[in-house]
Design an enzyme around this catalytic site. Structure first.
Site, PDB file in Angstrom:
ATOM      1  N   ARG A  69      29.853   1.161  44.287  1.00 54.34           N
ATOM      2  CA  ARG A  69      28.478   0.679  44.293  1.00 54.34           C
ATOM      3  C   ARG A  69      28.419  -0.650  45.037  1.00 54.34           C
ATOM      4  O   ARG A  69      29.394  -1.395  45.081  1.00 54.34           O
ATOM      5  CB  ARG A  69      27.966   0.468  42.860  1.00 54.34           C
ATOM      6  CG  ARG A  69      27.913   1.720  42.015  1.00 54.34           C
ATOM      7  CD  ARG A  69      26.849   2.697  42.482  1.00 54.34           C
ATOM      8  NE  ARG A  69      26.761   3.827  41.584  1.00 54.34           N
ATOM      9  CZ  ARG A  69      27.494   4.926  41.702  1.00 54.34           C
ATOM     10  NH1 ARG A  69      28.381   5.029  42.688  1.00 54.34           N
ATOM     11  NH2 ARG A  69      27.366   5.925  40.853  1.00 54.34           N
ATOM     12  N   HIS A 108      18.801   6.067  46.075  1.00 56.67           N
ATOM     13  CA  HIS A 108      19.752   6.868  46.848  1.00 56.67           C
ATOM     14  C   HIS A 108      20.095   6.188  48.169  1.00 56.67           C
ATOM     15  O   HIS A 108      19.225   5.634  48.835  1.00 56.67           O
ATOM     16  CB  HIS A 108      19.180   8.251  47.139  1.00 56.67           C
ATOM     17  CG  HIS A 108      19.374   9.233  46.029  1.00 56.67           C
ATOM     18  ND1 HIS A 108      20.576   9.407  45.373  1.00 56.67           N
ATOM     19  CD2 HIS A 108      18.508  10.135  45.466  1.00 56.67           C
ATOM     20  CE1 HIS A 108      20.450  10.355  44.454  1.00 56.67           C
ATOM     21  NE2 HIS A 108      19.206  10.808  44.480  1.00 56.67           N
ATOM     22  N   CYS A 116      24.914   3.554  46.185  1.00 55.96           N
ATOM     23  CA  CYS A 116      26.287   4.004  46.408  1.00 55.96           C
ATOM     24  C   CYS A 116      26.813   3.458  47.743  1.00 55.96           C
ATOM     25  O   CYS A 116      26.050   3.213  48.671  1.00 55.96           O
ATOM     26  CB  CYS A 116      26.362   5.526  46.438  1.00 55.96           C
ATOM     27  SG  CYS A 116      25.878   6.309  44.899  1.00 55.96           S
TER      28      CYS A 116
END
Length: 267
Positions: A254, A171, A245
Site C-alpha cells: 500500500r 482502486h 495499492c
C-alpha cells in the site's frame, strides 16, 4: 520393385493425430480469445462503466446540495465548530488564523458526528493535480463502493473537517481506478472534500511510497506507519489519508498520501 502398402490402421492413426492437433489448436485459440476478452473487460469496460457511474453520482450530489429544502446527500450538517459558531459565509482555517477578506476564522469545522449509511455516497473528493473529481461513499466494500469507481471512507475514522484522521481508499487499477495516479501527488498539492455543509481543503505534507498492506497505523487518529515509523505525525491534528495499492496491477503493498486541513468554507 516392391510397392509400399499403406495399411488402414496407419491411415486411421494419422487421421486421429491430425484431428487431435486441430482440436488442440482450436482450444488454444478459444482460450486465448476468452483471456483477451477478460483482459478487455477488466482494463477497459469496468473503467468505462465505473467512471460513468461515478460522474453521474457526482452530478446527483451537486443537484441535491443546490436544491433548497431537500434532504442532504451526506450526514446532517452542523454549522457549529469545535471552537464556536461560524457564519455560513465565513472562511475557516484549521490553524485559527484570519482570512484575507477579514472574516473570523476558527479551528476546524466538523461536518457532523453522524455516520452516513453504509455504501452511501455523501461527499465529493477533488484533486486538482490529478484532474480527479469522484464521489466518497461510506465503507470500503469492493462490490458496493470501490468497484463502482467511488473512493471509500474507512469506517471508524473521522469525517471531513473533524479532528483526527479522515481516511480514504480507492482502486489503483480497474473499476474506474480513481487513485491510479496517486504517486504523482507532491508536497503542497491540495485535496478538497465537499459535503452538504462545507468544502474542506487539505494540503499534502507527507507521502509514504510503500508499506505493508496490513499497516493499520496509516489510518489511526494520529497517522503514523507501524512498519516504517519515520513516516507519519506525532501529535493530534486534522488529517486526511489517501491509500491505494502499489505497485500497479498488484495488491501486495500500500501507499499513503497524508494531508493537513488548511481551510474550511461553509456553504
Amino acid at each position: 520393385m516392391r510397392v509400399p502398402v499403406v495399411q488402414h490402421r496407419s491411415r486411421r492413426r494419422r487421421a486421429l493425430g491430425r484431428r487431435a492437433l486441430w482440436t488442440g489448436g482450436e482450444l488454444l485459440v478459444t482460450a486465448g480469445v476468452v483471456l483477451l476478452l477478460l483482459v478487455v473487460h477488466e482494463l477497459w469496460w469496468t473503467n468505462r462503466e465505473a467512471r460513468q457511474g461515478a460522474e453521474r453520482q457526482v452530478q446527483a450530489l451537486e443537484r441535491q446540495w443546490a436544491t433548497p429544502g431537500t434532504a442532504q446527500g451526506g450526514p446532517p450538517s452542523s454549522n457549529s465548530s469545535p471552537a464556536g459558531g461560524s457564519s455560513p459565509h465565513r472562511s475557516t482555517s484549521a490553524d485559527g488564523s484570519t482570512s484575507a477578506d477579514g472574516s473570523t476564522t476558527v479551528t476546524g469545522s466538523a461536518d457532523s458526528a453522524t455516520t452516513p449509511h453504509r455504501s452511501q455516497a455523501y461527499a465529493i473528493l477533488t484533486i486538482p493535480r490529478l484532474h480527479l473529481r469522484v464521489p466518497i461513499a461510506e465503507g470500503v466494500s469492493k462490490q458496493n463502493v470501490l468497484n463502482k469507481g467511488y473512493v471509500g471512507h474507512y469506517p471508524g475514522t473521522q469525517q471531513p473537517g473533524q479532528a483526527g484522521n479522515f481516511a480514504l481508499a480507492g482502486h489503483r487499477n480497474t473499476h474506474g481506478e480513481p487513485f491510479r495516479y496517486l504517486p504523482r501527488l507532491r508536497l503542497k498539492d491540495t485535496v478538497q472534500v465537499e459535503t452538504s455543509a462545507a468544502t474542506y481543503t487539505y494540503t499534502v505534507d507527507k507521502i509514504l511510497p510503500q508499506t505493508s498492506a496490513s499497516d493499520s497505523g496509516v489510518i489511526r487518529p494520529i497517522p503514523r506507519s507501524i512498519v516504517k515509523p519515520a513516516y507519519g505525525y506525532s501529535r493530534p491534528g486534522y488529517y486526511i489519508t489517501l491509500t491505494t495499492c502499489t505497485p500497479e496491477f498488484t495488491s501486495r503493498y500500500r501507499m499513503a498520501v497524508w494531508g493537513t486541513l488548511t481551510s474550511t468554507h461553509p456553504r
